[in-house]
Design an enzyme around this catalytic site. Structure first.
Site, short mmCIF file in Angstrom:
data_model
loop_
_atom_site.label_atom_id
_atom_site.label_comp_id
_atom_site.label_asym_id
_atom_site.label_seq_id
_atom_site.Cartn_x
_atom_site.Cartn_y
_atom_site.Cartn_z
N ARG A 6 0.94 -1.14 -0.11
CA ARG A 6 0.08 -0.04 0.04
C ARG A 6 0.77 1.22 0.14
O ARG A 6 0.31 2.36 -0.47
CB ARG A 6 -0.88 -0.19 1.37
CG ARG A 6 -2.03 -0.94 1.27
CD ARG A 6 -2.66 -1.31 2.66
NE ARG A 6 -3.62 -0.10 2.96
CZ ARG A 6 -4.82 0.25 2.47
NH1 ARG A 6 -5.47 -0.90 1.98
NH2 ARG A 6 -5.61 1.23 2.99
N TYR A 7 2.02 1.26 0.43
CA TYR A 7 2.57 2.54 0.85
C TYR A 7 4.13 2.83 0.00
O TYR A 7 4.07 3.92 -0.64
CB TYR A 7 2.86 2.61 2.31
CG TYR A 7 1.71 2.55 3.04
CD1 TYR A 7 0.60 2.99 3.05
CD2 TYR A 7 1.71 1.57 4.19
CE1 TYR A 7 -0.40 3.01 3.77
CE2 TYR A 7 0.61 1.39 4.92
CZ TYR A 7 -0.61 2.01 4.56
OH TYR A 7 -1.73 1.87 5.44
N ARG A 51 21.26 -25.23 5.75
CA ARG A 51 20.76 -24.43 6.79
C ARG A 51 21.80 -23.30 6.75
O ARG A 51 22.00 -22.50 7.75
CB ARG A 51 20.78 -24.81 8.12
CG ARG A 51 19.78 -25.92 8.23
CD ARG A 51 18.52 -25.68 7.90
NE ARG A 51 17.49 -27.06 7.99
CZ ARG A 51 16.33 -26.88 7.61
NH1 ARG A 51 15.59 -25.79 7.03
NH2 ARG A 51 15.51 -28.12 7.65
N SER A 78 30.86 -15.01 5.88
CA SER A 78 29.31 -14.63 5.35
C SER A 78 29.26 -13.13 5.29
O SER A 78 28.48 -12.69 4.52
CB SER A 78 28.32 -15.32 6.11
OG SER A 78 28.51 -16.93 6.02
N ARG A 114 31.08 -10.50 17.30
CA ARG A 114 29.79 -10.47 16.72
C ARG A 114 28.78 -11.34 17.64
O ARG A 114 29.40 -12.34 18.10
CB ARG A 114 29.62 -10.95 15.33
CG ARG A 114 29.46 -12.28 14.99
CD ARG A 114 28.64 -12.34 13.62
NE ARG A 114 27.42 -11.78 13.57
CZ ARG A 114 26.59 -11.63 12.41
NH1 ARG A 114 27.03 -12.00 11.54
NH2 ARG A 114 25.43 -11.01 12.88
N SER A 173 -16.25 8.91 4.85
CA SER A 173 -16.75 8.32 6.01
C SER A 173 -17.82 7.23 5.39
O SER A 173 -18.42 7.79 4.46
CB SER A 173 -17.43 9.06 6.97
OG SER A 173 -18.16 8.28 7.94
N ARG A 222 16.84 -7.53 9.14
CA ARG A 222 15.98 -8.03 8.38
C ARG A 222 14.61 -7.15 8.21
O ARG A 222 13.86 -7.03 7.23
CB ARG A 222 15.69 -9.40 8.20
CG ARG A 222 17.03 -10.32 7.59
CD ARG A 222 16.78 -11.82 7.84
NE ARG A 222 18.10 -12.45 7.49
CZ ARG A 222 18.34 -13.29 6.60
NH1 ARG A 222 17.62 -13.18 5.48
NH2 ARG A 222 19.29 -14.13 6.56
N HIS A 235 0.34 27.30 21.82
CA HIS A 235 -0.84 26.45 23.01
C HIS A 235 -1.97 26.29 22.28
O HIS A 235 -3.04 25.74 22.97
CB HIS A 235 -0.88 26.92 24.31
CG HIS A 235 0.16 27.70 24.82
ND1 HIS A 235 1.25 26.95 25.50
CD2 HIS A 235 0.81 29.05 24.91
CE1 HIS A 235 2.30 27.67 25.75
NE2 HIS A 235 1.86 29.07 25.55
#
Length: 483
Positions: free
Chosen positions: A13-14, A84, A111, A328, A288, A337, A158
């Site tokens: 959507r954005y 993995r 990596s 690390r 609305s 991510r 204000h």
């Protein structure tokens, strides 16, 4: 579109297509491959050999370059099920397409060589998109400020009526905050460096082995990789990763933009309540589901909503940076991510909305003047008092008179719902020696805005125009709002 699983509204959507591509698998994994090529080329150019025989040859490099973009995702996916490990899965998949180079892909690297360097490259690319859109928002605000620099309006402190300003001057306040964000963005983007290739704990021990302890040759590795990837330099030291404080600095910039956008959107929402200024409202737009007459400031509300998300999201990289252990830990990965891409996708949507709203702002000058004129008699009392003194009145006595009459007029407005009668009350008091005609003649709004019009002109000339001239090639961005 898949309808049987969650899809992030940030992409659905954005955020725009350009930003979505930057955080796409194609961008990520093609960059991994470019980094593997840069590493292999560097090792070849530095003469990496075994018993006098080059370890890496040009035909290996050419083979790798031929398969930068045609990523065999299915092979990598199946391999990852077995091992993995995402990086090693893509090393394997790349090797399947490049049999000559398969044995030297990722040589000497860990990596984070591809993961972290790619993250830096992607953030720099994403910041360039943010920069382009931010400059365009500033340009649109500048146009608006210039158009309405002379239109007097009630200022508020204000959210109570205060000394008048102009519609254009108020817009410069929004623009100035975006200018501050642009300065921060340019500083942080300009300071980004690559991680380089420093090995498992940042010691470059693998290259010490590959190049037989030749320190001068090893010193050339990072600068050569940086140059190939379009960077001036690499960070001087690191653990296995670049410091996660880098992510904090980057997302802090985005949070600053979000805060500026939120403040502007709040002001617009309040002005729309006052019926003074409205965001764009399309011919067939529904405000609305129940109240057909409503014109809700939905785009400004969405700016505020997404901005709060980015401002809170900044805590993610900050906490991640603070909690990394020694050289690390991997508790950063899943968080990065999510937090980094989503901050950029959200800010992209925010800036598109800002462009759309500012470009289409509707100004109701008669309502603005009506509101101003209802309050102006109170604000003009000091000038009225000075005129009365010139006519022979006593300053201290007149001050007390005006205070009393102002209270009486305020009561008539608030308790009785009447128009402000202050001018009539003053004209009826002989001590002021001023007629109603003389008092109304003093009710010229432009006489009470101070230097606001000139401040707009000077701000545009001295601050905005140099920015727009410097970035003229980035101007002209238009926003396509999905919903």
């Amino acid at each position: 579109m898949s309808t049987d699983r969650y899809i992030s509204p940030l992409s659905e959507r954005y955020a725009g297509k350009e930003m979505q591509y930057i955080f796409s698998p194609d961008m990520k994994f093609s960059t991994w491959r470019k980094l593997w090529i840069a590493l292999a080329e560097t090792e070849m150019e530095l003469g990496l050999s075994e018993n006098g025989t080059p370890v890496i040859t040009q035909d290996m490099i050419d083979e790798m370059k031929a398969h930068v973009s045609d990523i065999n995702y299915e092979v990598a996916k199946e391999r990852e099920k077995q091992v993995r490990h995402d990086v090693m899965s893509h090393v394997y998949a790349y090797g399947q397409q490049c049999p000559k180079a398969a044995g030297i892909i990722h040589l000497g690297a860990t990596s984070c060589y591809v993961g972290d360097n790619t993250d830096i490259i992607i953030m720099r690319e994403a910041l360039s998109v943010v920069h382009k859109k931010l400059v365009s928002v500033i340009a649109e605000l500048a146009k608006f400020a210039d158009t309405y620099k002379n239109l007097p309006t009630l200022a508020f402190t204000h959210f109570q009526p205060a000394q008048p300003t102009t519609v254009g001057k108020r817009a410069t306040l929004w623009a100035q905050e975006f200018v501050m964000d642009l300065e921060d963005l340019e500083y942080v983007a300009g300071s980004l460096k690559l991680l380089g290739s420093k090995g498992t704990t940042g010691t470059q021990a693998s290259f010490q082995e590959l190049f037989n302890g030749d320190q001068e040759t090893i010193d050339r590795i990072d600068p050569m990789i940086a140059e190939k990837m379009g960077f001036a330099e690499c960070y001087a030291v690191s653990g296995q990763t670049y410091s996660r404080k880098v992510d904090t600095r980057v997302i802090n910039v985005l949070a600053g933009i979000a805060a500026s956008a939120h403040k502007m959107s709040n002001d617009i929402r309040l002005l729309q309540h006052l019926k003074e200024i409205e965001e764009p409202f399309e011919k067939n737009q529904i405000g609305s589901s129940a109240m057909a007459y409503k014109r809700n400031p939905m785009r400004s509300e969405r700016i505020a909503s997404l901005s709060r998300y980015v401002m809170i999201d900044v805590l993610n990289p900050a906490v991640t940076s603070a909690t990394q252990w020694f050289e690390r830990t991997l508790d950063d990965s899943a968080n990065k991510r999510l937090s980094v891409p989503e901050a950029f996708l959200a800010i992209d949507g925010i800036l598109d909305l800002c462009l759309n709203v500012v470009d289409g702002l509707v100004v109701y000058d008669k309502v603005i003047t009506k509101h101003l004129m209802a309050e102006l008699p109170f604000m003009a009392t000091e000038n009225i008092m000075m005129d009365a003194v010139k006519n022979g009145g006593n300053r201290q006595e007149l001050h007390e008179k005006i205070r009393t009459l102002s209270m009486q007029a305020g009561k008539a407005v608030k308790e009785e719902g009447r128009e402000n009668p202050l001018l009539e009350l003053i004209a009826a008091d002989p001590e002021f020696n001023l007629t109603i005609e003389e008092l109304k003649a003093a009710m010229e709004p432009s006489a009470y805005v101070g230097r606001a019009p000139l401040q707009v002109t000077k701000f545009l000339e001295q601050v905005i125009h140099p920015i727009l001239e410097k970035n003229r090639e980035e101007l002209g961005v238009t926003a396509d709002i999905t919903v």
